[in-house]
Write a protein that holds these residues in place. Structure first.
Motif, PDB file in Angstrom:
ATOM      1  N   SER A  15       1.151  -1.389  -0.301  1.00  0.00           N
ATOM      2  CA  SER A  15      -0.152   0.305   0.171  1.00  0.00           C
ATOM      3  C   SER A  15       0.869   0.552   0.009  1.00  0.00           C
ATOM      4  CB  SER A  15      -1.348   0.237   1.318  1.00  0.00           C
ATOM      5  OG  SER A  15      -1.635  -1.045   1.160  1.00  0.00           O
ATOM      6  N   LEU A  16       0.403   2.136  -0.335  1.00  0.00           N
ATOM      7  CA  LEU A  16       0.884   3.756  -0.680  1.00  0.00           C
ATOM      8  C   LEU A  16       0.015   4.873   0.011  1.00  0.00           C
ATOM      9  CD1 LEU A  16       1.833   3.816  -4.685  1.00  0.00           C
ATOM     10  CD2 LEU A  16       3.312   2.777  -2.992  1.00  0.00           C
ATOM     11  N   ARG A  17       0.828   5.802   1.119  1.00  0.00           N
ATOM     12  CA  ARG A  17      -0.330   5.817   1.760  1.00  0.00           C
ATOM     13  C   ARG A  17      -0.168   7.704   1.134  1.00  0.00           C
ATOM     14  NH1 ARG A  17       0.990   7.233   7.820  1.00  0.00           N
ATOM     15  NH2 ARG A  17       2.578   8.883   7.274  1.00  0.00           N
ATOM     16  N   ASP A  18      -0.938   8.270   0.442  1.00  0.00           N
ATOM     17  CA  ASP A  18      -0.617  10.061   0.552  1.00  0.00           C
ATOM     18  C   ASP A  18      -1.351  11.180   1.096  1.00  0.00           C
ATOM     19  OD1 ASP A  18      -3.411   9.862   1.217  1.00  0.00           O
ATOM     20  OD2 ASP A  18      -4.306   9.534  -1.113  1.00  0.00           O
ATOM     21  N   ALA A  19      -0.615  11.961   1.075  1.00  0.00           N
ATOM     22  CA  ALA A  19      -0.465  13.417   1.497  1.00  0.00           C
ATOM     23  C   ALA A  19      -1.767  12.712   2.817  1.00  0.00           C
ATOM     24  CB  ALA A  19      -0.632  14.554   0.866  1.00  0.00           C
ATOM     25  N   GLU A  20      -3.793  12.597   2.114  1.00  0.00           N
ATOM     26  CA  GLU A  20      -4.495  12.596   3.192  1.00  0.00           C
ATOM     27  C   GLU A  20      -4.851  11.570   3.464  1.00  0.00           C
ATOM     28  OE1 GLU A  20      -4.846  12.943  -0.421  1.00  0.00           O
ATOM     29  OE2 GLU A  20      -4.031  15.787   0.351  1.00  0.00           O
ATOM     30  N   GLY A  21      -3.564  10.850   3.947  1.00  0.00           N
ATOM     31  CA  GLY A  21      -3.529   9.585   4.761  1.00  0.00           C
ATOM     32  C   GLY A  21      -4.483   7.842   4.378  1.00  0.00           C
TER      33      GLY A  21
END
Length: 150
Positions: A15-21
């Motif tokens: 999984s990749l986490r973006d800036a918004e979570g």
């Protein structure tokens, strides 16, 4: 080297986490070329990461370094991998790099001790604390300095 065929050595779902979570699914494909020259053994470890936003492919002498380069490019998209390679308290030793082509690393406890067994850098756990490459390298440099002083 171009004549040496690449061997597929694994695939992972991370999984990749973006800036918004938000968590975004990604696929990681590993390939390796290994050959011997007069000057010694040579290895090129390739990582191809695919997610809905694109594809990143990087090659280095072992997978730990290849994935570092992938992390740096993911950071340009505001993404952090949710795996041990991107976690703050991870140390790659020379032996781990040699024996597992950089696919295994040590976790470091709060008191600075290496935890055994090693972990697969593409796996995740409750103790994964994803950080930037810079933050991880700062932790590693500080840990190695403390290790040398003991």
């Amino acid at each position: 080297m171009s004549e040496v065929p690449e061997k597929a050595v694994g695939q992972y779902q991370i999984s990749l986490r973006d800036a918004e979570g938000h968590l975004l699914p990604a696929a990681v494909e590993l390939g390796c070329r290994d050959w011997t020259e007069v000057t010694g053994r040579r290895t090129k470890c390739r990582i191809k990461l695919q997610w809905a936003g694109g594809v990143i492919e990087e090659t280095a002498c072992h997978f730990f370094e290849s994935f570092k380069r992938v992390q740096e490019k993911l950071a340009l998209h505001g993404l952090l991998p949710m795996c041990y390679r991107a976690s703050r308290r991870i140390i790659l030793t020379g032996m781990a790099a040699d024996m597992a082509l950089g696919r295994k690393a040590y976790r470091v406890s709060e008191d600075g001790q290496l935890l055994r067994p090693t972990v697969d850098i593409f796996k995740t756990g409750d103790d994964v604390e994803p950080v930037s490459v810079e933050a991880q390298e700062q932790f590693q440099a500080e840990w190695w300095q403390l290790f040398r002083e003991q």
